[in-house]
Design a protein around this motif. Structure first.
Motif, PDB file in Angstrom:
ATOM      1  N   SER A 286       0.831  -1.209   0.000  1.00 39.81           N
ATOM      2  CA  SER A 286       0.000   0.000   0.000  1.00 39.81           C
ATOM      3  C   SER A 286       0.865   1.259   0.000  1.00 39.81           C
TER       4      SER A 286
ATOM      5  N   ASP B 227      -3.290   1.981   4.193  1.00 34.70           N
ATOM      6  CA  ASP B 227      -4.370   1.909   3.205  1.00 34.70           C
ATOM      7  C   ASP B 227      -4.484   0.507   2.612  1.00 34.70           C
ATOM      8  N   PHE B 228      -4.831  -0.451   3.465  1.00 32.83           N
ATOM      9  CA  PHE B 228      -5.032  -1.833   3.027  1.00 32.83           C
ATOM     10  C   PHE B 228      -6.097  -2.464   3.918  1.00 32.83           C
TER      11      PHE B 228
END
Length: 390
Positions: A311, A334-335
């Motif tokens: 990410s 952001d995963f």
């Protein structure tokens, strides 16, 4: 002992602008974990969970082919420093992932972070780096060590256990475990025993437990320590009379050896194989198919570590030259974590849910931990407030 995994794939990143030079240059990752001795099963879970994630990513991160260099730290801090310096200076890795044990992490933290290389810990989370000594080059996909043990302290308090016997290994994570347990537990501690990391015979301690008759035993004994303790505890006839509240003592790395002796023992964790969400179910099925074993938190956290790195590389469009930008991309997390709820605190340690687990034997004969109850929700560690924003 050094093995190298070269994971190659196409170099085109769809939908993301990237220079041809970056598109052709491999992303190099150094994975340093314990792969020999009694604790090897823990490192194998990390290695396998990480490899499964890289495979699921098509052997690329942020459009760049991935090369993973795997080294065995031998559970020796001095050896780990030598090997991590080789990863930095010879292999010139972009990220270091590892280790398992906090004493090894304490040894390699400075060489890695002072080289301005990002260190991602898939397991060790000592208090040492969670507060005023936090670093923008250090991120943890597991927990702060105290937190898992806080679960057991709260459970012991809530269940009305008046007298507790505490037994842990004599190193930083063991000390952190006792500190964590004591946060919520207000009863009497009849004994606080610190054992050498190479302990194989627990009979003297078991005799003390039998004579002192505490309401329960709290213990943190990872890897081979936990295997021996649980077997000897059962053989001593204590399992039926004195409950065990543990962390990393009965888990998927130790259960294949402990088997029926561990059934019914409690643990604390941030995940278990029966967690009910789609990504976790898919991961468990894929891991079991690939490695013929049940994944534990070690494998889960390593899988998330790989997804975190992916990410971040995507977030900077494959360009790792701006360290501040990479750090910001890592901090976004952001995963989709296998555990569901996950975000980073200001210190680079997670904010997440924690559970009480219990060992069960599945219909297929395999053993796993299963969630009994959620104990903490969206829980951040208590040291974060001492970390200045980086």
């Amino acid at each position: 002992m050094k093995t190298q995994l070269t994971l190659a794939a196409a170099t085109l990143l769809l939908g993301t602008a990237m220079s041809p030079a970056l598109a052709q240059e491999k992303l190099k990752l150094g994975l340093i974990v314990t792969l020999s001795g009694p604790a090897a099963a823990l490192g194998q879970q990390v290695r396998d969970g990480f490899a499964l994630a890289v495979k699921d990513l098509g052997s690329k991160m942020g459009g760049r082919d991935v090369e993973v260099v795997v080294v065995d730290d031998e559970l020796k801090p001095d050896a780990a420093v030598t090997k991590v310096k080789s990863l930095l200076e010879r292999d010139k890795v972009d990220f270091v992932v590892g280790p398992i044990f906090s004493n090894v992490l304490q040894a390699i933290h400075r060489p890695v972070t002072e080289a301005k290389v990002f260190l991602i810990s898939p397991n060790a989370g000592p208090s040492t780096f969670a507060g005023k000594d936090c670093s923008p080059f250090f991120y943890v996909t597991s927990y702060q060590n105290d937190q898992v043990h806080e679960i057991l302290g709260k459970v012991a308090q809530d269940r009305g256990y008046k007298r507790m016997y505490l037994m842990v290994p004599n190193y930083q994570a063991g000390k952190d475990s006792v500190a964590g347990f004591k946060l919520d537990y207000k009863g009497e501690i009849v004994e606080e025993s610190y054992m050498p990391l190479n302990t194989l015979d627990f009979q003297p301690e078991l005799s003390k437990i039998a004579s002192q008759k505490p309401d329960a035993l709290f213990t943190f004994m990872p890897g081979g320590l936990g295997v021996n303790l649980v077997k000897q505890y059962k053989q001593a006839g204590l399992a039926d009379s004195i409950p065990v509240l543990s962390a990393f003592t009965v888990d998927e790395s130790t259960l294949p050896a402990q088997q029926d002796a561990a059934v019914g023992m409690f643990g604390g964790a941030n995940w278990a194989p029966n967690l009910d969400n789609p990504q976790s179910k898919k991961f468990v099925a894929a891991y079991e198919a690939a490695y013929n074993g049940v994944p534990g938190t070690y494998a889960m956290q390593a899988y998330d570590a790989a997804m975190l790195i992916d990410s971040a590389v995507k977030g900077v469009k494959g360009d790792l030259s701006n360290k501040d930008a990479v750090s910001a991309a890592l901090k976004k997390a952001d995963f989709t974590s296998l555990r569901g709820s996950f975000k980073f605190n200001i210190n680079g340690y997670p904010i997440q849910d924690f559970y009480l687990t219990k060992v069960a034997k599945r219909p297929d004969g395999k053993f796993q931990t299963e969630i009994v109850q959620k104990v903490f929700e969206n829980y951040g560690d208590r040291y974060a407030k001492e970390c200045k924003a980086n």
